[in-house]
Write a protein that holds these residues in place. Sequence first.
Motif, PDB file in Angstrom:
ATOM      1  N   ILE A  20       0.835  -1.208   0.000  1.00 30.58           N
ATOM      2  CA  ILE A  20       0.000   0.000   0.000  1.00 30.58           C
ATOM      3  C   ILE A  20       0.866   1.252   0.000  1.00 30.58           C
ATOM      4  O   ILE A  20       0.517   2.266  -0.612  1.00 30.58           O
ATOM      5  N   ARG A  24       0.747   3.955  -3.238  1.00 31.70           N
ATOM      6  CA  ARG A  24       0.411   5.373  -3.104  1.00 31.70           C
ATOM      7  C   ARG A  24       1.451   6.254  -3.782  1.00 31.70           C
ATOM      8  O   ARG A  24       1.110   7.217  -4.482  1.00 31.70           O
ATOM      9  N   SER A  38      -5.192   5.598  -9.405  1.00 35.26           N
ATOM     10  CA  SER A  38      -5.273   5.593  -7.945  1.00 35.26           C
ATOM     11  C   SER A  38      -4.408   4.482  -7.362  1.00 35.26           C
ATOM     12  O   SER A  38      -4.060   3.508  -8.046  1.00 35.26           O
ATOM     13  N   GLU A  40      -5.460   2.401  -5.271  1.00 35.08           N
ATOM     14  CA  GLU A  40      -6.324   1.213  -5.257  1.00 35.08           C
ATOM     15  C   GLU A  40      -6.246   0.458  -6.582  1.00 35.08           C
ATOM     16  O   GLU A  40      -6.217  -0.777  -6.617  1.00 35.08           O
ATOM     17  N   GLU A  41      -6.209   1.213  -7.685  1.00 35.73           N
ATOM     18  CA  GLU A  41      -6.126   0.560  -8.993  1.00 35.73           C
ATOM     19  C   GLU A  41      -4.782  -0.138  -9.174  1.00 35.73           C
ATOM     20  O   GLU A  41      -4.705  -1.240  -9.729  1.00 35.73           O
ATOM     21  N   SER A  43      -2.994  -1.387  -6.741  1.00 32.30           N
ATOM     22  CA  SER A  43      -3.046  -2.577  -5.880  1.00 32.30           C
ATOM     23  C   SER A  43      -3.812  -3.715  -6.537  1.00 32.30           C
ATOM     24  O   SER A  43      -3.409  -4.878  -6.473  1.00 32.30           O
ATOM     25  N   GLU A  44      -4.924  -3.365  -7.186  1.00 30.87           N
ATOM     26  CA  GLU A  44      -5.790  -4.406  -7.757  1.00 30.87           C
ATOM     27  C   GLU A  44      -5.230  -4.968  -9.056  1.00 30.87           C
ATOM     28  O   GLU A  44      -5.324  -6.173  -9.305  1.00 30.87           O
ATOM     29  N   HIS A 191      -3.466  -3.528   1.463  1.00 32.28           N
ATOM     30  CA  HIS A 191      -3.806  -3.242   0.067  1.00 32.28           C
ATOM     31  C   HIS A 191      -4.873  -4.186  -0.478  1.00 32.28           C
ATOM     32  O   HIS A 191      -5.241  -4.080  -1.652  1.00 32.28           O
ATOM     33  N   TYR A 193      -8.344  -5.898  -1.560  1.00 33.88           N
ATOM     34  CA  TYR A 193      -9.470  -5.223  -2.219  1.00 33.88           C
ATOM     35  C   TYR A 193     -10.634  -6.201  -2.381  1.00 33.88           C
ATOM     36  O   TYR A 193     -10.443  -7.419  -2.291  1.00 33.88           O
ATOM     37  N   HIS A 196     -10.435  -9.852  -3.994  1.00 37.74           N
ATOM     38  CA  HIS A 196      -9.020 -10.252  -3.951  1.00 37.74           C
ATOM     39  C   HIS A 196      -8.879 -11.777  -3.860  1.00 37.74           C
ATOM     40  O   HIS A 196      -8.136 -12.391  -4.628  1.00 37.74           O
TER      41      HIS A 196
END
Length: 229
Positions: A20, A24, A38, A40-41, A43-44, A191, A193, A196
């Motif tokens: 995470i 960032r 982002s 989040e994107e 991470s995914e 991280h 989601y 996941h």
Amino acid sequence: MPQPDLVIFDCDGVLVDSEIIAARIEAELLTSAGYEISAEEISETYAGLTFKDIMMRVEEKSRVPFQASLIDRAEDLVDRRLRSDVRAVDGVHEAVAAVTAPRCICSNSRTERIEFMLEKVHLLPFFSGRIFSSLETPSGKSKPAPDVFLFAAAKLQADPANTFVIEDSVHGVTGARTAGMRVIGFTGAAHSYPGHADALTEAGAETVIRRWAELKSVISALSEWSADA
């Protein structure tokens, strides 16, 4: 009781809650360079890849050109943040200590980064001398290539078919499965989601755990299942 020849841990997002932090910083850099994304994107979609590989995939997808200097900038910023902020994933010390089979780390991070993170969170003694970075294998190929997993198994004289790998990313699971190893997915870091666990299962993980307290019993059960099969 059947025992694995080897238990391989990924590092980022498995042993330490670093994914995470990196996501960032990488999201900020890519956004400022012209591609809005982002954490989040990242991470995914891109967890488990080196920043160089992330950048190349984003370039190919978006046609936005990035300067190569962005790689060094990302490495420097992530290193600095990790040195101050990285933490162990809850429960990992007890889980690693409970693994009685030989254990090692296979990671896409540089050995230097792995070592300073593990030292900071007091995990280094568990893996001293058994840290394998994909960047330092003979091929230099990073996950999802299977090279680092096969290199570690060869060095430690382990049968890939009797080796368990704990991975938090689709790319890591893919590499381990390509190496002929059995994979336990892990979703217990910051991280993680929605979806996941399903993504790791679809990539080839035999089962997925969210808490480290589950690891010992899962390895025992899967080892028994293999012996009975």
